[in-house]
Design a protein around this motif. Sequence first.
Motif, PDB file in Angstrom:
ATOM      1  N   ALA A 257       0.839  -1.196   0.000  1.00 37.50           N
ATOM      2  CA  ALA A 257       0.000   0.000   0.000  1.00 37.50           C
ATOM      3  C   ALA A 257       0.871   1.241   0.000  1.00 37.50           C
ATOM      4  N   PRO A 258       0.428   2.332  -0.630  1.00 34.90           N
ATOM      5  CA  PRO A 258       1.221   3.569  -0.629  1.00 34.90           C
ATOM      6  C   PRO A 258       1.387   4.116   0.785  1.00 34.90           C
ATOM      7  N   ILE A 259       2.447   4.859   0.958  1.00 34.44           N
ATOM      8  CA  ILE A 259       2.759   5.446   2.266  1.00 34.44           C
ATOM      9  C   ILE A 259       2.018   6.775   2.390  1.00 34.44           C
ATOM     10  N   ALA A 260       1.287   6.915   3.480  1.00 31.30           N
ATOM     11  CA  ALA A 260       0.552   8.154   3.728  1.00 31.30           C
ATOM     12  C   ALA A 260       1.397   9.173   4.477  1.00 31.30           C
ATOM     13  N   LYS A 261       2.144   8.717   5.493  1.00 31.83           N
ATOM     14  CA  LYS A 261       2.927   9.647   6.290  1.00 31.83           C
ATOM     15  C   LYS A 261       3.933   8.870   7.112  1.00 31.83           C
ATOM     16  N   VAL A 262       5.099   9.471   7.339  1.00 36.72           N
ATOM     17  CA  VAL A 262       6.116   8.931   8.244  1.00 36.72           C
ATOM     18  C   VAL A 262       6.421   9.993   9.282  1.00 36.72           C
ATOM     19  N   GLU A 263       6.642   9.551  10.513  1.00 39.04           N
ATOM     20  CA  GLU A 263       6.902  10.496  11.606  1.00 39.04           C
ATOM     21  C   GLU A 263       7.662   9.778  12.714  1.00 39.04           C
TER      22      GLU A 263
ATOM     23  N   TRP B 233       8.732  10.237  22.003  1.00 42.10           N
ATOM     24  CA  TRP B 233       9.077   9.518  23.230  1.00 42.10           C
ATOM     25  C   TRP B 233       9.770   8.197  22.951  1.00 42.10           C
ATOM     26  N   GLY B 234      10.260   7.996  21.758  1.00 41.16           N
ATOM     27  CA  GLY B 234      11.002   6.783  21.470  1.00 41.16           C
ATOM     28  C   GLY B 234      12.374   6.808  22.130  1.00 41.16           C
ATOM     29  N   GLU B 235      12.805   5.675  22.653  1.00 41.93           N
ATOM     30  CA  GLU B 235      14.098   5.610  23.325  1.00 41.93           C
ATOM     31  C   GLU B 235      15.219   5.904  22.339  1.00 41.93           C
ATOM     32  N   GLY B 236      16.030   6.899  22.659  1.00 44.77           N
ATOM     33  CA  GLY B 236      17.136   7.270  21.790  1.00 44.77           C
ATOM     34  C   GLY B 236      16.703   7.921  20.503  1.00 44.77           C
ATOM     35  N   GLY B 237      15.417   8.254  20.353  1.00 43.71           N
ATOM     36  CA  GLY B 237      14.927   8.866  19.127  1.00 43.71           C
ATOM     37  C   GLY B 237      14.951   7.940  17.927  1.00 43.71           C
ATOM     38  N   THR B 238      14.800   6.636  18.149  1.00 43.99           N
ATOM     39  CA  THR B 238      14.895   5.666  17.043  1.00 43.99           C
ATOM     40  C   THR B 238      13.561   5.014  16.722  1.00 43.99           C
ATOM     41  N   THR B 239      12.454   5.520  17.251  1.00 42.07           N
ATOM     42  CA  THR B 239      11.142   4.938  16.984  1.00 42.07           C
ATOM     43  C   THR B 239      10.513   5.658  15.806  1.00 42.07           C
ATOM     44  N   LEU B 240      10.280   4.923  14.736  1.00 43.42           N
ATOM     45  CA  LEU B 240       9.734   5.474  13.500  1.00 43.42           C
ATOM     46  C   LEU B 240       8.337   4.915  13.277  1.00 43.42           C
ATOM     47  N   LEU B 241       7.384   5.804  12.987  1.00 40.58           N
ATOM     48  CA  LEU B 241       6.005   5.421  12.707  1.00 40.58           C
ATOM     49  C   LEU B 241       5.755   5.601  11.219  1.00 40.58           C
ATOM     50  N   VAL B 242       5.261   4.561  10.579  1.00 39.59           N
ATOM     51  CA  VAL B 242       4.981   4.558   9.141  1.00 39.59           C
ATOM     52  C   VAL B 242       3.509   4.215   8.963  1.00 39.59           C
ATOM     53  N   MET B 243       2.755   5.147   8.419  1.00 33.48           N
ATOM     54  CA  MET B 243       1.331   4.931   8.153  1.00 33.48           C
ATOM     55  C   MET B 243       1.132   4.723   6.653  1.00 33.48           C
TER      56      MET B 243
ATOM     57  N   LEU C  69      -0.617   1.244  10.847  1.00 35.42           N
ATOM     58  CA  LEU C  69       0.425   2.079  11.442  1.00 35.42           C
ATOM     59  C   LEU C  69       1.470   1.150  12.042  1.00 35.42           C
ATOM     60  N   ARG C  70       2.649   1.131  11.440  1.00 38.84           N
ATOM     61  CA  ARG C  70       3.719   0.233  11.856  1.00 38.84           C
ATOM     62  C   ARG C  70       4.783   1.017  12.608  1.00 38.84           C
ATOM     63  N   GLU C  71       5.195   0.447  13.710  1.00 40.31           N
ATOM     64  CA  GLU C  71       6.234   1.044  14.540  1.00 40.31           C
ATOM     65  C   GLU C  71       7.531   0.272  14.351  1.00 40.31           C
ATOM     66  N   TYR C  72       8.575   0.968  13.882  1.00 35.42           N
ATOM     67  CA  TYR C  72       9.888   0.371  13.683  1.00 35.42           C
ATOM     68  C   TYR C  72      10.869   1.001  14.675  1.00 35.42           C
ATOM     69  N   ASP C  73      11.604   0.161  15.349  1.00 33.06           N
ATOM     70  CA  ASP C  73      12.693   0.620  16.213  1.00 33.06           C
ATOM     71  C   ASP C  73      13.994   0.378  15.459  1.00 33.06           C
ATOM     72  N   ILE C  74      14.604   1.442  14.989  1.00 32.99           N
ATOM     73  CA  ILE C  74      15.788   1.331  14.138  1.00 32.99           C
ATOM     74  C   ILE C  74      16.932   0.648  14.861  1.00 32.99           C
ATOM     75  N   SER C  75      17.015   0.816  16.167  1.00 33.33           N
ATOM     76  CA  SER C  75      18.108   0.218  16.916  1.00 33.33           C
ATOM     77  C   SER C  75      17.881  -1.261  17.217  1.00 33.33           C
ATOM     78  N   VAL C  76      16.685  -1.779  16.966  1.00 40.21           N
ATOM     79  CA  VAL C  76      16.381  -3.183  17.263  1.00 40.21           C
ATOM     80  C   VAL C  76      16.227  -3.989  15.991  1.00 40.21           C
TER      81      VAL C  76
END
Length: 863
Positions: A164-170, A174-184, A190-197
């Motif tokens: 599906a096309p991406i609507a928004k990323v943000e 409050w993600g630990e270390g600023g590595t929590t990415l939300l992809v809608m 709405l998927r939550e990715y932790d870049i450090s994990v």
Amino acid sequence: MDNDEDWNAFLRDHPIFSLPKSVSGPTGKGNNSLELSINTLHHFTDLDPSEDAPTPSGRRQVMVIKDADLIVAAGSEIRIASLGDSKLHKDSPKSYKTLHTPNITFEIHSIALNPNAKLLVVAGAFQVAVIVLPRPGFMKLVPQVVDCKSIQIGQYNHASNSAAPIAKVEWHPWGEGGTTLLVMTTDGKLREYDISVDTEEPQQVLSFVPEKRMNSFIAEDASEREVASFTLGKGHADWGPLSVYALMRSGDIYAICPYMPKNASIPSSYIHALECFVHAKQEFLSHSVINASTSLSNLYDYQHKYVSALLKQLPSGTAFPASSQFFVLHPPTTIKGSPIRQGPFLLQPSPKLLDGSEGGDATDLVYLTFGTPSADEEDEGKTERLGVVLITYRDGKVDVCLDVEKVEAKWEHRQHKNNDLPMLAVYETIDLGVISMLKKVTSTPSGPSILDLVDGNHPVFLRDPIQEETVYVYHAFGVHALQLGGLLQTLAAALRDDSSNAGDDDLTSAVEKSGGTTVLPILTTFSVERKCSNPVIGVAIPNDVYLTYSIFILTSAMRVVCFPLTLRSELDSANEPALLAVSQTKDDFAKSLSQSVSTPLDGPPAYVSLLTEPFELPAVLARQNGLPSNPILALPPAPQDAKSELQLTPDTLRYLGTTFERFMNQIREVQLAYKAAQRRAELQRQEFKRQQETCKEMLELIDRLHTSRQATTRAKVADTQEAQKDLLRKEERILRLLTKTASPELSEHETKWFQELKRLQEEVIGAGRYDADSLEARTALLRRDLNRLLPNLRELHEKEERLKKKLAEFHQSLGVSQAFEFGERSNAERSKISRLETDIQRLAERLDMSLGRPPALHETYKS
């Protein structure tokens, strides 16, 4: 650059804004593909997974500012330049560096910095990647290409043809270390990715669109199942920060609460405030007169369990009122049910439709909270309970809604069934003027309507990082600034009045008197002559002390326009209704106070100033935000085969006439404001002259008071004092005569009283100088005896302290015989002290004195 530096002149020919090769290269699509017109409308409405067009429909944000560095995405290329170095070295050639990211081969549509500004997320129509930005000092490197690490995110979910096309990323704040990415994505995931994990598998997935059941039919529009944007809630002592709002293309809004990142860094003060909030809800429910339903009681129990699980994760010593700190927390697992989707929100009253529009698709929403930074915590808590939700649509409509009933945490449970839908109060509807602008352009009779360009419009919100009450809306036809300061100040004042036992009618009237949101068009990109526009694809506002406070706007033709902004303090907003209401309240208070005091004595008339009212700056001169009064034109570049001169058409003549009329009206307003200022200045000069004359008269009067009138007054005061002394002497003689006449001799009681006073004097002082039986002599004798005994008592006290220390040190090592001998010695000392106390008491009895409680040393010996 000078202090009044012009960023437009500096960035106009900067190479960082050169067109990408996919447009200007030999095999490029040309500049026409960058503009929105009837011929290129299909590029903005059709989305082909196999071809990632440069300007597909959807969110565009290809420019951000990191400290003093400018980052621009051109095609699939990331460019970065240092504005700070350019500001210091004015004569140095303009250049930029390219970030070497071989993993990124797609067209970049939006970029965003994480909270610590070390990671940059880039998103295309279907793919997402994260780039690790270079360290400071990259401009000193010799090569023009800087190697950077780039990682693609969720290739299985976003890089396939069926994705599906991406609507928004943000980035989650409050993600630990600023590595929590939300992809809608547009399918509501709405998927939550932790870049450090893990960069492939999401940590959590929220679904805003329920799955369709097999063999079932639901009569709903496709726009009701397509997500346009999402935003995070806000708040301080409620469920706002743990809420996620999603906007459907149909305009419906849904929310999921609670939601927190898998690895979150949350301040402890918020957890304690949330606990108090939930506890207050339970207390109110338990003491409510109306019997609460079982489902509501169970819901609050679940909320209490959720908050208690968060409190258990906090380390010891962080209880209130300890200083707030950020701690790593994880979503509680004590509640098995998943958070339910709440909504759709009821918009009450129903938003109005724009004239000439049947209602376009929704494109973006933003959640705002407000509060006066200089106010105390009590007032701030009262106003920040109210949130503001802004919703924008393709046709240029913006709905301003008030979140009067914030969502709360709810889970999937059969006992929590509640069909009540949440509600947003629609305060006003704003028209950005897109439809009215396109209606002024004549369409071809046989061709499509020019209003079809609205289908390629995608307005996007951008919050001002410094002034929270200002929000910018950029779209395919320009940029508008929405200033909510007057609205928010009016609502804050109304809430304070309502909290101070004001009536509902007063609150309603205060809200109705609000001027609403101030809309300022600052840039337009639509060409009336060519009937096309270059959409705005990036807006950035520097938030660095070394750069000026400005707004940078980038169009699809890579043309940048800058406007200097002005920092406004809250006290400088003279046209805000809240400050007017406060001044009116002060005037009413002064009037009531003047009526309550006593009427002054008659005297000379009070001085009446010619300046009865304070001078109010005319509206045409009261622009304090630094934005232009008329939108600046940023037209598309003319094609090379076209003539250089302007082609006059009825549309261009109509546009020029409208613009000329607007400028003439503003010139007339400026002239009227100039005349009003002149009249005010003349009146102030007259008032100044009157004050000088009055001051001269007052100085002459003061001089007379200091010289001639002062001597006369002193003589009168001296005569009055002499007359007063004569009156006092006469009064004393008369009083003596009256006393002798009324009671010539002392009465029996008076005689006894004087005799008693004489006896007491002899008992205290003594009959003579050497009277040993007087109280004064006996007190002196007692004081001498006490001073004689005090050294012995102090010595005994010191001995006792030394014995206590020895007893504490050798108590464990003493034998039976030693302890017995030590006890005999202690008894002997105690008997000496008892005899000494007996002697002191006997002496006190002889001296007829009372002693207080013996010292604590005696009690210690007894113990």
